[in-house]
Design a protein around this motif. Sequence first.
Motif, PDB file in Angstrom:
ATOM      1  N   PRO A  93      -0.984   1.006   3.082  1.00 33.63           N
ATOM      2  CA  PRO A  93      -1.169   2.180   2.224  1.00 33.63           C
ATOM      3  C   PRO A  93      -0.393   3.391   2.744  1.00 33.63           C
ATOM      4  O   PRO A  93      -0.454   3.734   3.922  1.00 33.63           O
ATOM      5  N   GLY A  94       0.366   4.001   1.847  1.00 35.92           N
ATOM      6  CA  GLY A  94       1.201   5.132   2.214  1.00 35.92           C
ATOM      7  C   GLY A  94       2.637   4.759   2.519  1.00 35.92           C
ATOM      8  O   GLY A  94       3.515   5.622   2.557  1.00 35.92           O
ATOM      9  N   SER A  95       2.895   3.461   2.748  1.00 36.65           N
ATOM     10  CA  SER A  95       4.259   3.011   3.043  1.00 36.65           C
ATOM     11  C   SER A  95       4.998   2.671   1.749  1.00 36.65           C
ATOM     12  O   SER A  95       4.415   2.646   0.664  1.00 36.65           O
ATOM     13  N   GLN A 133       5.673   3.396  -3.633  1.00 35.69           N
ATOM     14  CA  GLN A 133       4.853   3.764  -2.483  1.00 35.69           C
ATOM     15  C   GLN A 133       3.448   3.243  -2.712  1.00 35.69           C
ATOM     16  O   GLN A 133       2.820   3.525  -3.739  1.00 35.69           O
ATOM     17  N   PRO A 135      -0.213   3.250  -2.814  1.00 36.66           N
ATOM     18  CA  PRO A 135      -1.149   4.387  -2.789  1.00 36.66           C
ATOM     19  C   PRO A 135      -2.226   4.218  -1.720  1.00 36.66           C
ATOM     20  O   PRO A 135      -2.530   3.107  -1.291  1.00 36.66           O
ATOM     21  N   GLN A 136      -2.790   5.334  -1.295  1.00 34.98           N
ATOM     22  CA  GLN A 136      -3.855   5.279  -0.304  1.00 34.98           C
ATOM     23  C   GLN A 136      -5.129   4.667  -0.891  1.00 34.98           C
ATOM     24  O   GLN A 136      -5.899   4.010  -0.197  1.00 34.98           O
TER      25      GLN A 136
END
Length: 331
Positions: A93-95, A133, A135-136
């Motif tokens: 998450p976030g990558s 990307q 998502p978190q």
Amino acid sequence: MMRLGYLFAFIACCIALVSPAGAHEIRPAFLQINEISTGLYDVLWKVPVKGSMALNIQPEFDPAYTLKRAGEEALLDGFAVYRYRLAGDQGLPGSVVRVPSLRNTTVDVLVNIALEDGVHYSFVMNPKDPQVQVPQTPSSLQVAKTYITLGVEHILGGIDHLMFVAALMLIVRGWPMLLKTITAFTLAHSITLVLATLGLVSLPPPPVETMIAFSILLVAVEAVRLRRGQTSLATRWPWVVAFAFGLLHGFGFAGALGDIGLPQTDIPLALLFFNLGVESGQIMFIAAVMALVWLLHKSVTLPERAPVAAAYAIGCLASFWVFERLGTLFV
């Protein structure tokens, strides 16, 4: 309605004549990422094969991750299948996940990510935007958006299904009957799409694809007979034919969805929105035909033999598919 019928026929004929010889030639690539322990992932990468060559596209991850091959390449149902092991010190998450060479293709990529804690993500990358990307926080809206997009793309790329709808237009008299016929087709293929995807019923793909082609040929023949003054069950009650063959077409949609894959934690949602995507694409096709009908009605006069020419064009294309697909029954 008769003059509009000629216009419908002319459009169907044009579509048939410019259609590619094969349907569903290009399918989405598929990237499945499963977390097996903290920072360690199994990666499955399925790439469509065109002819004898797999598309030269590969996924890439942020520099914080290391991607290594984990097994030999395999061929499975028209896909080249690769397995990798992905490792990194931070969570996904976030990558960013990207497929840079996707820009050189016409293929989308479906990405499914399943984390160890049960969190699941689904999204689609396309050639215009070949990265995303993670998502978190996962979103059901993202799953819905992903699968409705795949449904629309599948039906608009499925020339055989669209040719069946176009052929139905040649045997339908009046707008109320057209609405009734298309509704019957929608209901029928929705039933078998759900049942087949959930594993409650199944049919092998080669006979299904062959019979789909035969269904188009049959309706085209009925369109010719109708213009010669002959009637039959198909021309008197086209909604019955649409429903019967719609059940068969549903297995074709289910086969495509099986190739794409479903997020195991969101199967009902993904299935619902894929089906809605199929219906949306079908409505878009019918709306486009109607728009062209209106434009042509204002500008040209088509010959009286246009419906017969259209039926022959669709029938010839369907005949080609029948013989082409018959060969797959004996492979």
